[in-house]
Write a protein that holds these residues in place. Structure first.
Motif, short mmCIF file in Angstrom:
data_model
loop_
_atom_site.label_atom_id
_atom_site.label_comp_id
_atom_site.label_asym_id
_atom_site.label_seq_id
_atom_site.Cartn_x
_atom_site.Cartn_y
_atom_site.Cartn_z
N LEU A 1 0.83 -1.20 0.00
CA LEU A 1 0.00 0.00 0.00
C LEU A 1 0.87 1.25 0.00
O LEU A 1 0.57 2.24 -0.70
N LEU A 2 1.97 1.23 0.74
CA LEU A 2 2.86 2.39 0.76
C LEU A 2 3.49 2.63 -0.60
O LEU A 2 3.66 3.78 -1.03
N ASN A 3 3.85 1.54 -1.31
CA ASN A 3 4.40 1.70 -2.65
C ASN A 3 3.38 2.35 -3.58
O ASN A 3 3.70 3.23 -4.39
N GLU A 4 2.13 1.89 -3.44
CA GLU A 4 1.07 2.48 -4.27
C GLU A 4 0.86 3.95 -3.91
O GLU A 4 0.71 4.80 -4.80
N MET A 5 0.84 4.26 -2.63
CA MET A 5 0.64 5.64 -2.18
C MET A 5 1.80 6.53 -2.63
O MET A 5 1.61 7.70 -2.98
N HIS A 6 3.02 5.96 -2.63
CA HIS A 6 4.18 6.72 -3.08
C HIS A 6 4.04 7.09 -4.56
O HIS A 6 4.30 8.24 -4.95
N GLY A 7 3.60 6.13 -5.37
CA GLY A 7 3.38 6.43 -6.79
C GLY A 7 2.30 7.48 -6.98
O GLY A 7 2.43 8.38 -7.83
N GLN A 8 1.21 7.36 -6.20
CA GLN A 8 0.14 8.35 -6.31
C GLN A 8 0.64 9.74 -5.91
O GLN A 8 0.29 10.74 -6.54
N SER A 9 1.43 9.80 -4.85
CA SER A 9 1.93 11.11 -4.40
C SER A 9 2.87 11.73 -5.43
O SER A 9 2.87 12.95 -5.63
N GLN A 10 3.68 10.89 -6.11
CA GLN A 10 4.56 11.41 -7.15
C GLN A 10 3.75 11.99 -8.30
O GLN A 10 4.02 13.09 -8.81
N THR A 11 2.71 11.25 -8.72
CA THR A 11 1.85 11.74 -9.80
C THR A 11 1.13 13.02 -9.38
O THR A 11 1.01 13.98 -10.16
N LEU A 12 0.67 13.02 -8.14
CA LEU A 12 -0.04 14.19 -7.62
C LEU A 12 0.87 15.40 -7.57
O LEU A 12 0.47 16.52 -7.93
N ARG A 13 2.12 15.18 -7.16
CA ARG A 13 3.08 16.30 -7.09
C ARG A 13 3.36 16.86 -8.47
O ARG A 13 3.38 18.08 -8.68
N GLN A 14 3.58 15.98 -9.45
CA GLN A 14 3.87 16.46 -10.81
C GLN A 14 2.67 17.19 -11.42
O GLN A 14 2.80 18.25 -12.02
N SER A 15 1.47 16.61 -11.23
CA SER A 15 0.28 17.23 -11.81
C SER A 15 -0.02 18.57 -11.14
O SER A 15 -0.36 19.55 -11.82
N SER A 16 0.11 18.61 -9.82
CA SER A 16 -0.17 19.87 -9.12
C SER A 16 0.87 20.92 -9.47
O SER A 16 0.54 22.12 -9.60
#
Length: 736
Positions: free
Chosen positions: A238-253
């Motif tokens: 779950l942490l690996n998935e959350m890390h990927g989501q946060s990376q995408t969120l950071r780039q998009s934001s």
């Protein structure tokens, strides 16, 4: 004060042409629908309001043909509105013919008197035709009278600017979709984190048992260990998935933040361009005013203007009008000599004034007002300053650089008695206060016998400007960047003690040092450590170093005005909201400089005498739904020395009165949304506004209308009459 009627009439005629075109366009869109059937009450009200306002505007500029036709048409529409006459299908054609007649007059055609007379007679006859029992419209209760559609002020916009706004709108819609997606992702990320946290709580007992077993030296329960390892594997996935989501969120934001930043800048530039007007729109009226002012004093004077294309925020130009009028009156009354005196001094009999404009940065411009008069008598300034307590008695003359700023102190005048133009010692104090409120300042230079120069430094717009953010204890403040001469970070040893004062040697000068916390009286420990941070205020030898805990850097902000209770709180210019949502006070640089002068480094006040506060300039609110009539009244009152704000109708005036501070209300009666009678009644019922003097100026001249005005609480009731100004000004002066 008399006006140059010819110059004023030219401006009013230009204003009338624009207003009449808009009102005729409204009539052009409403009247064709009347050919398809009886008009609705709302449509009758709209046409009535436009005709009434057009009549008032025509009267203000002396266009009698248009006024007469509108007067007869208004009476006919009033009869229809009140159910005293019947609408007949043939009247639609009659009203359209009347509209075409008005269009011809507006276009410059001279209407034959007989045609005007016939049109008015036909409209009067229509107004006198009573309704039949089958056609009479139902009476509308007074409380439910239909109101016209609100009509605000208009701004002319070029087609390419519309295209820019359309592009901005599309980009904003796209950004909103992207933001919605980012919000969805962040919610999912938060939900995953909540799942992780809840499962961690469910395993709290298991972890506690394992810790107890290990502490007791026992062998751990294999089943518990396996359960813990399974949870560890699940958490890691779950942490690996959350890390990927946060990376995408950071780039998009980050990308969205960049795009929104560019869009915001482009949109701000477009809006600023809409608000900018050529400076000539303010300056062109001044030469005629100067000639008129000079004639009142028996002098001769002319004003030359620059050939400039400089454009400035309309709000800055509006606020600059009153200070410029004060400076011109002062120059003619105090500076320009009588013709005989000038010839004896080898000067031409006609005094010369000039205005020059220059843009010295992307955000500020300078206005230079110069005259070739006698200049400022600094000896007399010093004598009057000593008499009034602004200066202690001196053994000899002081340098002019120290004396000239004193002319901006309230109550100081070199005149023994007031003249028709000036002499009360308040004008220049009002000028400085108005310019400082704009975020500008003013300097003065004078050469005896040769003239005087006033240099005004002003912002190009009021939308945003740069500030330096500083930290003092737990408090943050913003200082306008144009007032900060230098930011300094120095070792503590650079600060020295001289005669009990903390000083700083910088660029060959010993500058006094003041702690911002003590000047503003905020709780903060004194600065400590090996490094000190300061910013410089003032110019040249008049600079002061202000010490803060930290210089946080500079940034662009949007200035928010203070509310009514804090409108002129010392040391505060306004406030701003930073990106993190925190509200930060914006310091008033001139107030701050004066506060620093009045305080020693140890926090004790100095012996510098404090000038008496400036007498507040009387503020008048003018309300009329015709902007030609509003322009006439504004010109009359501003030329007489009053500060004037305008409103488009009674409701707009009511909101302005509740938010601002005014000394007098001048209002038309027949206006949309809230008329002058109802506005006056609301004032008299409001405890905070009940004592405000009210002058009603209207075309309603019947005795019952006058009685109604006095009954609702008006202090004066005046009937409109072109450019007859004495009655208006005498009523205003009497009530103030």
């Amino acid at each position: 004060m008399p006006l140059d009627r010819q110059a004023l009439m030219q401006r009013l005629l230009a204003s009338f042409q624009e207003e009449a075109a808009e009102r005729l366009a409204v009539l052009d869109s409403e009247l064709p629908t009347w050919q398809r059937g009886a008009p609705t009450p709302a449509s009758v009200e709209t046409v009535f309001r436009e005709v009434h306002s057009l009549k008032g505007a025509a009267r203000a500029v002396g266009l009698l043909e248009i006024e007469q036709i509108c007067h007869a048409w208004e009476a006919c529409l009033l009869a229809l509105r009140q159910g005293e006459a019947t609408f007949r299908p043939e009247q639609a054609a009659q009203f359209l013919q009347t509209l075409q007649l008005l269009k011809r007059a507006h276009g410059g055609d001279t209407l034959p008197p007989e045609q005007v007379k016939q049109a008015c007679a036909a409209l009067t006859l229509a107004a006198a035709t009573p309704p039949t029992a089958s056609q009479a419209p139902p009476a509308t209760p007074a409380t439910q009278r239909p109101t016209a559609r609100p009509r605000g002020q208009t701004v002319r916009v070029r087609a390419e600017q519309f295209e820019q706004f359309a592009y901005h709108s599309e980009a904003l819609r796209q950004a909103r979709l992207q933001m919605a997606e980012l919000n969805r992702r962040s919610q999912r990320l938060q939900a995953d984190f909540q799942r992780l946290w809840q499962r961690r709580l469910r395993h709290e007992g298991l972890l506690g048992r394992l810790r107890q077993q290990l502490d007791a030296g026992q062998t751990a329960d294999p089943a518990a260990l396996r359960q813990l390892l399974d949870w560890q594997d699940w958490s890691q996935d779950l942490l690996n998935e959350m890390h990927g989501q946060s990376q995408t969120l950071r780039q998009s934001s980050g990308q969205l933040n960049h795009e929104l930043g560019n869009l915001s800048e482009a949109h701000t530039r477009s809006v600023d361009a809409l608000l900018q007007l050529p400076c000539r729109s303010l300056l062109d009226e001044l030469p005629a005013l100067v000639s008129d002012l000079a004639a009142q004093t028996g002098k001769q004077a002319s004003l030359s203007l620059p050939d400039t294309e400089l454009r400035v925020d309309k709000r800055v130009l509006d606020a600059l009008r009153t200070p410029l009028l004060h400076l011109l009156r002062n120059a003619i009354d105090h500076g320009i000599e009588m013709p005989l005196e000038r010839r004896q001094a080898g000067k031409p009999a006609e005094g010369r004034l000039s205005i020059e404009l220059s843009q010295h940065s992307a955000s500020h411009f300078t206005l230079l007002l110069e005259d070739d008069g006698a200049g400022i008598d600094t000896a007399r300034v010093q004598a009057r300053a000593e008499q009034s307590g602004l200066l202690p008695a001196q053994d000899g003359p002081l340098p002019s650089a120290q004396l000239l700023p004193l002319i901006f102190a309230a109550g100081l005048s070199t005149r023994q008695s007031a003249s028709v133009l000036s002499g009360r010692g308040e004008g220049l104090a009002i000028v400085r206060a108005a310019l400082e409120q704009l975020g500008g300042d003013i300097d003065v230079a004078s050469t005896p016998g040769q003239g005087c120069r006033f240099i005004l430094h002003l912002p190009l717009n009021r939308s945003s400007f740069r500030v330096v953010l500083v930290q003092v204890g737990e408090h943050r403040f913003a200082v306008p960047a144009n007032a900060v001469r230098r930011n300094l970070r120095l070792p503590a040893s650079a600060l020295q003690q001289r005669e009990g004062d903390s000083t700083l040697q910088f660029d060959g000068l010993y500058l006094p040092v003041r702690q911002l916390a003590e000047v503003l009286a905020v709780d903060a420990p004194p600065p400590s450590g090996t490094q000190r941070q300061l910013f410089l205020l003032g110019e040249g030898m008049q600079q002061i170093a202000v010490e803060v805990d930290q210089l946080l850097g500079d940034q662009e902000i949007t200035l928010r005005a203070l509310g009514k209770p804090l409108r002129r709180l010392r040391n505060l210019l306004g406030a701003t909201v930073l990106g993190d949502g925190s509200v930060v006070p914006v310091l008033h640089p001139q107030d701050l400089y004066r506060s620093c002068l009045q305080r020693r480094a140890n926090g004790q006040p100095t012996a510098v005498a404090r000038a008496p506060s400036a007498r507040r300039q009387a503020r008048i609110l003018v309300v009329d739904d015709s902007f030609t009539a509003r322009g006439l009244l504004r010109a009359l009152l501003e030329t007489a020395g009053y500060a004037v704000q305008t409103a488009n109708d009674g409701l707009e005036a009511w909101n302005a009165l509740r938010q601002g501070q005014f000394d007098l209300l001048v209002s038309d009666i027949e206006m949309p949304r809230l008329d002058g009678f109802a506005l006056t009644e609301k004032l008299r019922r409001d405890p905070a506004l009940a004592a405000l003097p009210v002058v009603l100026i209207t075309a309603l001249h019947r005795d019952e209308d006058r009685a109604r005005g006095l009954e609702v609480g008006a202090n004066a009731y005046l009937v409109k009459g072109g450019l007859e100004t004495d009655t208006v000004l005498s009523a205003v002066q009497r009530l103030l």
